[in-house]
Design an enzyme around this catalytic site. Structure first.
Site, short mmCIF file in Angstrom:
data_model
loop_
_atom_site.label_atom_id
_atom_site.label_comp_id
_atom_site.label_asym_id
_atom_site.label_seq_id
_atom_site.Cartn_x
_atom_site.Cartn_y
_atom_site.Cartn_z
N CYS B 86 55.17 96.90 62.07
CA CYS B 86 55.85 97.36 60.85
C CYS B 86 57.36 97.18 60.94
O CYS B 86 58.06 97.37 59.93
CB CYS B 86 55.53 98.82 60.58
SG CYS B 86 53.84 99.27 60.94
N HIS B 336 54.85 100.15 51.16
CA HIS B 336 55.06 99.71 52.55
C HIS B 336 54.27 98.44 52.83
O HIS B 336 53.31 98.44 53.59
CB HIS B 336 54.65 100.84 53.50
CG HIS B 336 54.83 100.55 54.95
ND1 HIS B 336 55.81 99.70 55.44
CD2 HIS B 336 54.16 101.02 56.05
CE1 HIS B 336 55.70 99.65 56.76
NE2 HIS B 336 54.72 100.43 57.16
#
Lengths: 392, 392
Positions: B86, B336
């Protein structure tokens, strides 16, 4: 181009390492590097790591290999994974050299690593390799990496009368070289007839025209010019670096029998280094499939288009011939753990220029070249390495 | 640290884009960037691309995204994919800035992109996200990303008496901010009770404590100091950059309720920028799970350990409070798309410092911070951005 030195180099034995996981292989290459640097080096001196890896998410379901590599050192240093399919190692080398030139670090390690056997993911190796193709235009239609290279081989044959014997001569030469390399996966010569009679994977490519599935890692210590002599009397310098991309799908390219990416990356690397093909004694090029080596040595300018096959068959690229191509055995015989390959190519040139290549030593090697390809040519990376730093 | 400027910024709407593939999203962000730069820019001026992407091999079975991105431009420029789970976007920004500082390019594009819906691979999103964990020590035992963050939440609760209400107050604030952001995936406020009553994903984290599954991309134009004013009167400068790693498995770390990686990366970024937390008016931090924001603003030094929960509940991190944290809505409300997140954080700070954030504008924002985390903290990236270049 400001000077960046290779001050140390190491590669693990490339092989099927069924007894080792990816972390063992990465850790082993770092320990090996520590032992391989001439002096004054230990692992605590590493300021950052750039690791080339093509597919650990798919082979081992493990992402974030930068952190995995750094944690082998129990350090919290910057460590980043670079991915460009089979060119991941070459791309990592180019990014790491930028980091040193930016002045951010003096001592950086470039790793390349791949663990391809013992796949835990719900995929096969062939299916994993196909992610290097264009998903929308190639993979979903059932194309494989071997199939795409076979199209390029057929195109080269049609354009230049290249023959299967020409392709097989690449394999025979690289196995002969691999037989002299104690780190190679295949350390035995094979006769041309064996290649020609082997079963087809994708016609005209037989199973012996294809590089194997391999586990392994390679590591380089990169330093600024100021720090190189702290670690060795004989650094090897990065004289030029080029990276170029092309459409991942081969039908969108200007040619199916040459790689524009190699031509552009090669020109940039040669321009930066102020060298020409005539200055190169030794080259490690990307022969994931035998046709790849022929296309590479044409695109890089060692041979005119269409002449690489006859030249290889005539022995002009053999060890200590006009130009020694893939003295390590290449991807074909040294093995091809995807992300490790681009780094291992530089390890080989490092050893060749330092006269440390033992039975496969190229005589009077002063300047060498590495050439690393992602997939079928979507990413091409060329580095020119030399014993003389060339000022700057 | 030599000056590198952000001279333009763009992000797509973050959402579930069932009608778009990854290539559409990447291409859309490049076209959007072309329209977003103030002047003198078109896509032909891009010299290189660095693209942060966490898992396209797994989500779309497509590797080599560097080449995919460059081929959207029909150019053969250098283009490399960076992966740090991420934190891929933040890592790509750090690498791209190095490339500019190295003097290799004057105009570079940093992309972050992810397509998480419509998964073609034989996996689920949860299983794909788990590749950011340690495969050997966590994933194989059945651990998930939410489960690992839940352990950190429990540890923070035990150490500091942090409550579920504290966690929920992060979510409520970020949804309130997201309601002001036309690019956010969730543009509606939610009440605290809804968070507390939502079903648990991994106790104490409910589904509303977790960032959503998203598609989207973000793009930044990076230039050398010399070239910045060619494109804008108001560049935003990279004043400091820090990237640190830690063990991917949380049991091997020094703490389960703080991230050493954030602390080290933050210190390095602050040191390089010669700024302190008191100079920062706006911060975009990594709230993939609500607990992540609390830990982040403690590790970065905005609050003493254990004080972030009560401070958030008291409104100290709300828009235009003491420190505006996640005015974009954060990962929670903005969305996200993994590799896009770190780049989108910098897009938000770019717009905030240039007074272009409209209804969510932080007053008198002069210096901002971005904080991007890979997995549960294996990779942490911090950037300090400012309107004044700070010399050098």
């Amino acid at each position: 181009m400001a000077n960046v030195a290779l001050a140390g180099a190491y590669m693990t034995h490339f092989d099927e390492h069924w007894d080792k996981g990816l972390r063992d292989i990465i850790g082993g290459s770092l320990l090996g590097l520590a032992g391989a640097v001439d002096r004054n080096f230990d692992l605590s001196k590493i300021e950052a790591i750039y690791i080339g890896n093509a597919g650990a998410e798919l082979f081992e379901e493990q992402a974030q290999l930068g952190a995995i590599a750094a944690s082998c050192l129990h350090k919290n240093i910057p460590s980043i994974r670079i991915e460009a399919a089979c060119a991941s190692g070459g791309a990592a080398l180019s990014v790491a050299a930028q980091a040193v030139r930016a002045g951010d670090y003096d001592t950086v390690v470039v790793l390349g690593a791949e663990k391809m056997t013992d796949v835990t993911a719900p995929s096969t190796v062939t299916s994993i390799l196909s992610t290097a193709l264009d998903e929308e235009w190639e993979r979903q239609c059932g194309q494989t990496l071997a199939g795409a290279w076979a199209i390029m081989a057929r195109s080269h044959m049609a354009e230049y009368c290249t023959t299967r014997e020409h392709l097989a001569s690449v394999v025979v030469k690289n196995h002969a070289n691999g037989a002299l390399n104690p780190k190679a996966q295949f350390q035995r010569p094979i006769p041309k007839e064996a290649v020609l009679r082997a079963p087809f994977v994708a016609e005209p490519l037989t199973v012996l025209d294809c590089a194997p599935i391999s586990d392994g890692a390679a590591a380089l210590l990169l330093t600024s010019a100021q720090r190189a002599h702290e670690f060795t009397d004989t650094p090897v310098w990065i004289l030029g670096s080029g990276l170029a991309t092309d459409s991942v799908a081969i039908h969108e390219r200007v040619s199916t029998h040459s790689l524009l990416g190699t031509q552009i990356a090669g020109k940039r690397a040669f321009d930066l280094s102020k060298k020409t093909v005539h200055d190169i004694q030794v080259a490690e090029v990307h022969d994931s499939f035998s046709i790849g080596e022929l296309i590479a040595i044409e695109d890089l300018g060692f041979f005119h288009p269409g002449k690489a096959g006859p030249a290889t068959l005539a022995g002009d690229t053999a060890l200590n011939a006009n130009i020694s191509v893939n003295p390590s055995g290449g991807l074909k015989a040294r093995g091809h753990p995807l992300g490790a390959t681009g780094v291992a190519q530089a390890v080989e040139i490092f050893q060749q220029l330092r006269n440390e290549a033992e039975r496969r030593q190229v005589r009077d090697a002063q300047v060498g070249l590495t050439h690393n390809v992602g997939g079928t040519g979507g990413t091409c990376v060329v580095h020119i390495l030399g014993l003389e730093s060339g000022g700057a």
